[in-house]
Write a protein that holds these residues in place. Structure first.
Motif, PDB file in Angstrom:
ATOM      1  N   MET A   1       2.938  -1.157   4.280  1.00  0.00           N
ATOM      2  CA  MET A   1       2.386   0.169   4.001  1.00  0.00           C
ATOM      3  C   MET A   1       3.523   1.166   3.931  1.00  0.00           C
ATOM      4  O   MET A   1       4.281   1.326   4.892  1.00  0.00           O
ATOM      5  CB  MET A   1       1.399   0.580   5.103  1.00  0.00           C
ATOM      6  CG  MET A   1       0.887   2.001   4.984  1.00  0.00           C
ATOM      7  SD  MET A   1      -0.233   2.211   3.580  1.00  0.00           S
ATOM      8  CE  MET A   1      -0.132   3.986   3.316  1.00  0.00           C
TER       9      MET A   1
ATOM     10  N   SER B   1      -4.813   5.869  -0.455  1.00  0.00           N
ATOM     11  CA  SER B   1      -3.785   4.841  -0.608  1.00  0.00           C
ATOM     12  C   SER B   1      -4.112   4.019  -1.843  1.00  0.00           C
ATOM     13  O   SER B   1      -5.285   3.765  -2.145  1.00  0.00           O
ATOM     14  CB  SER B   1      -3.709   3.942   0.628  1.00  0.00           C
ATOM     15  OG  SER B   1      -4.900   3.204   0.808  1.00  0.00           O
TER      16      SER B   1
ATOM     17  N   LYS C   1       0.845  -1.187   0.000  1.00  0.00           N
ATOM     18  CA  LYS C   1       0.000   0.000   0.000  1.00  0.00           C
ATOM     19  C   LYS C   1       0.885   1.243   0.000  1.00  0.00           C
ATOM     20  O   LYS C   1       1.834   1.345   0.777  1.00  0.00           O
ATOM     21  CB  LYS C   1      -0.905  -0.009   1.241  1.00  0.00           C
ATOM     22  CG  LYS C   1      -1.737  -1.293   1.372  1.00  0.00           C
ATOM     23  CD  LYS C   1      -2.465  -1.368   2.699  1.00  0.00           C
ATOM     24  CE  LYS C   1      -3.218  -2.688   2.846  1.00  0.00           C
ATOM     25  NZ  LYS C   1      -3.891  -2.821   4.155  1.00  0.00           N
TER      26      LYS C   1
END
Length: 338
Positions: free
Chosen positions: A261, A201, A177
């Motif tokens: 992430m 995102s 992400k």
């Protein structure tokens, strides 16, 4: 405690988390807690400035816009203060929506969940501009393109190597992400001086087997496609869907132990701030939004396109990453303060 005791250890010392106010606070807590907090911690040979800000009112672009403007005001001579980039405070809403948003929730328990992160190791890895250029050239050559960016190549490296370190089953779906700024992707565009929160995102998706069997270029292309497909149309389609079925972002539901992430950006002006104490010698993020697989990006101390990544992983996964040849061939030791 000295600067060296914070900066020199391989892992970011746990005490750094106490240098930030509002530990474990949620955006919702802004009803009763300050939206901005600056905590100054005096060290033996310097100070640590811990800045905490509610994510409902700013994203990374606005966070650093605030600090850059504050620095500019401090450095202004006399009383003639004129910001080079005055913040734009007028809120943006989709046509026919806002400024008051009524949410279909009757109790705060419907929209609040407190996330308790497991014990993690945090370590800063440095990637020189030369190393990143090699990654970019390799990724583009492997996929026979010239469209893959430096950050997409670096993110693909993290995605592959952390997936390998976590020893995921080959059929396990994994995601990378990327936090992404909406401002330049909207039509008409929002100014980069828009002061608020305008991020989203985007996600690259693959099975662990695909990710590790294919090349770095293949992984980077999945991220490239996710970025280029985040258009004005995609943003408005997401907003339209959200209006039909509103939901509240909750970290506990967003965290996925099979994914990573990538947050923040090495493009932000982080080392250019001056408050009468000289240039900052290092950057560290606080305890907010930390989970297994979270990665925070900083520009490197010397600049020039180098990047520092603060990586959070479970201890056994971090040890495996430190032994990963593909990863450690690209990473070097970060700048050491003297």
């Amino acid at each position: 405690m000295t600067i060296s005791e914070i900066h020199s250890p391989i892992d970011v010392p746990l005490v750094v988390q106490s240098f930030f106010d509002h530990d474990k606070a949620l955006n919702y807590d802004g009803h009763t807690m300050p939206l901005l907090s600056i905590q100054i911690t005096e060290l033996k040979d310097g100070i640590f400035v811990g800045c905490s800000m509610n994510h409902c009112i700013v994203d990374g672009t606005s966070y650093w816009h605030f600090l850059n403007s504050w620095s500019e005001i401090f450095q202004a001579e006399g009383n003639d203060i004129s910001l080079s980039h005055p913040p734009i405070h007028k809120r943006w809403f989709p046509d026919g929506f806002g400024p008051i948003i009524n949410l279909p929730f009757t109790h705060q328990d419907e929209i609040i969940s407190r996330f308790e992160a497991p014990v993690l190791r945090e370590r800063v890895f440095h990637f020189s501009s030369e190393s990143i250029a090699k990654l970019k050239a390799k990724a583009n050559a492997e996929y026979k393109t010239n469209k893959i960016s430096s950050f997409q190549s670096l993110s693909a490296l993290l995605w592959r190597c952390i997936t390998r370190a976590c020893r995921l089953p080959l059929d396990q779906i994994t995601r990378c992400k990327l936090a992404i700024d909406n401002r330049s992707r909207m039509d008409p565009q929002l100014s980069q001086d828009y002061f608020g929160n305008s991020i989203h995102s985007v996600v690259g998706v693959a099975t662990a087997g695909e990710l590790l069997e294919q090349s770095l270029g293949w992984a980077a292309w999945q991220l490239h496609q996710a970025v280029v497909n985040h258009t004005n149309k995609a943003i408005h389609e997401w907003l339209d869907a959200w209006q039909q079925s509103p939901s509240i972002y909750q970290l506990a539901q967003y965290v996925d132990r099979y994914s990573i992430m990538m947050g923040s950006s090495p493009r932000f002006n982080m080392y250019g701030n001056e408050f009468g104490m000289g240039k900052a010698v290092a950057l560290r993020s606080g305890p907010a939004n930390k989970f297994d697989g979270s990665v925070t990006s900083f520009p490197e101390y010397e600049g020039g396109g180098s990047t520092d990544l603060q990586v959070c992983l479970l201890p056994n996964f971090m040890s495996a990453l430190e032994s990963d040849e593909e990863f450690m061939d690209a990473a070097t030791l970060p700048h050491q303060w003297q």
